[in-house]
Design a protein around this motif. Structure first.
Motif, PDB file in Angstrom:
ATOM      1  N   GLN A  93      -0.242   9.486   1.772  1.00 56.56           N
ATOM      2  CA  GLN A  93      -1.074  10.606   2.237  1.00 56.56           C
ATOM      3  C   GLN A  93      -1.156  11.688   1.164  1.00 56.56           C
ATOM      4  O   GLN A  93      -2.220  12.247   0.909  1.00 56.56           O
ATOM      5  CB  GLN A  93      -0.503  11.197   3.526  1.00 56.56           C
ATOM      6  N   SER A 120      -7.842   5.502   2.331  1.00 56.74           N
ATOM      7  CA  SER A 120      -7.460   6.193   3.560  1.00 56.74           C
ATOM      8  C   SER A 120      -6.046   5.767   3.935  1.00 56.74           C
ATOM      9  O   SER A 120      -5.531   4.773   3.430  1.00 56.74           O
ATOM     10  CB  SER A 120      -8.434   5.869   4.703  1.00 56.74           C
ATOM     11  N   SER A 122      -3.476   5.431   7.482  1.00 55.43           N
ATOM     12  CA  SER A 122      -3.350   5.469   8.936  1.00 55.43           C
ATOM     13  C   SER A 122      -1.878   5.492   9.321  1.00 55.43           C
ATOM     14  O   SER A 122      -1.181   4.481   9.183  1.00 55.43           O
ATOM     15  CB  SER A 122      -4.032   4.248   9.566  1.00 55.43           C
ATOM     16  N   GLU A 123      -1.433   6.655   9.779  1.00 54.11           N
ATOM     17  CA  GLU A 123      -0.047   6.744  10.260  1.00 54.11           C
ATOM     18  C   GLU A 123       0.144   5.896  11.502  1.00 54.11           C
ATOM     19  O   GLU A 123       1.178   5.256  11.671  1.00 54.11           O
ATOM     20  CB  GLU A 123       0.318   8.193  10.572  1.00 54.11           C
ATOM     21  N   ASN A 125      -1.200   3.099  12.350  1.00 55.82           N
ATOM     22  CA  ASN A 125      -1.057   1.680  12.029  1.00 55.82           C
ATOM     23  C   ASN A 125      -0.092   1.425  10.878  1.00 55.82           C
ATOM     24  O   ASN A 125       0.094   0.278  10.476  1.00 55.82           O
ATOM     25  CB  ASN A 125      -2.425   1.080  11.663  1.00 55.82           C
ATOM     26  N   GLN A 138      -7.148  -3.506   3.771  1.00 57.58           N
ATOM     27  CA  GLN A 138      -6.294  -2.776   4.700  1.00 57.58           C
ATOM     28  C   GLN A 138      -4.903  -3.390   4.571  1.00 57.58           C
ATOM     29  O   GLN A 138      -4.719  -4.575   4.850  1.00 57.58           O
ATOM     30  CB  GLN A 138      -6.826  -2.917   6.133  1.00 57.58           C
TER      31      GLN A 138
END
Length: 153
Positions: A93, A120, A122-123, A125, A138
């Motif tokens: 992040q 990006s 994703s916390e 996931n 991903q």
């Protein structure tokens, strides 16, 4: 089962933070009697040799009592450097949009090594989107064996 590095981070985090340093992460490289336990620290003022020595002494004292690794190893305390290692979701992040290189534990589409930018995070996931020249991927953080920032000069 918790990794040895997680156990070590738990043992030393509060001591390092009480010394006004950030515990960036811990690496354990098993290689028999030549094994290395590397502790990365940082601070707003940067890290010098004296900082590494102070943290090394504190960690050694803790490890003498707790004995988290049964085998022989060498302790190294280091700054993260310009090609900073990324260990946790918060690191991804913090460096969103930056170029990184990483190696996966297992191949994805026949490939373990990737270079790209963090698209990006994703916390929820526990994953990142890695933007590469060949497309976006991903990736679950648990799939990543090692990741580092790429320095551009």
């Amino acid at each position: 089962m918790a990794r040895i590095t997680d156990k070590i981070e738990t043992l030393i985090r509060s001591v390092i933070e009480d010394m006004s340093y950030e515990l960036v992460g811990v690496e354990y490289i098993a290689s028999g009697k030549h094994s290395i336990l590397r502790v990365y620290i940082d601070s707003d003022n940067g890290i010098g040799l004296d900082d590494c020595e102070q943290v090394s002494h504190q960690c050694s004292s803790i490890f003498d009592v707790e004995d988290p690794i049964a085998m022989q190893y060498n302790l190294e305390v280091s700054s993260p450097g310009v090609e900073r290692p990324l260990f946790h979701i918060g690191h991804y992040q913090r460096f969103l949009g930056h170029d990184i290189k990483l190696r996966l534990l297992r191949p994805l589409n026949g490939q373990r090594k990737f270079n790209g930018a963090i698209g990006s995070v994703s916390e929820a996931n526990n994953s990142i989107e890695l933007m590469t020249n060949t497309g976006s991927y991903q990736l679950d953080i648990e799939m990543i064996e090692k990741a580092n920032l790429v320095a551009h000069f």
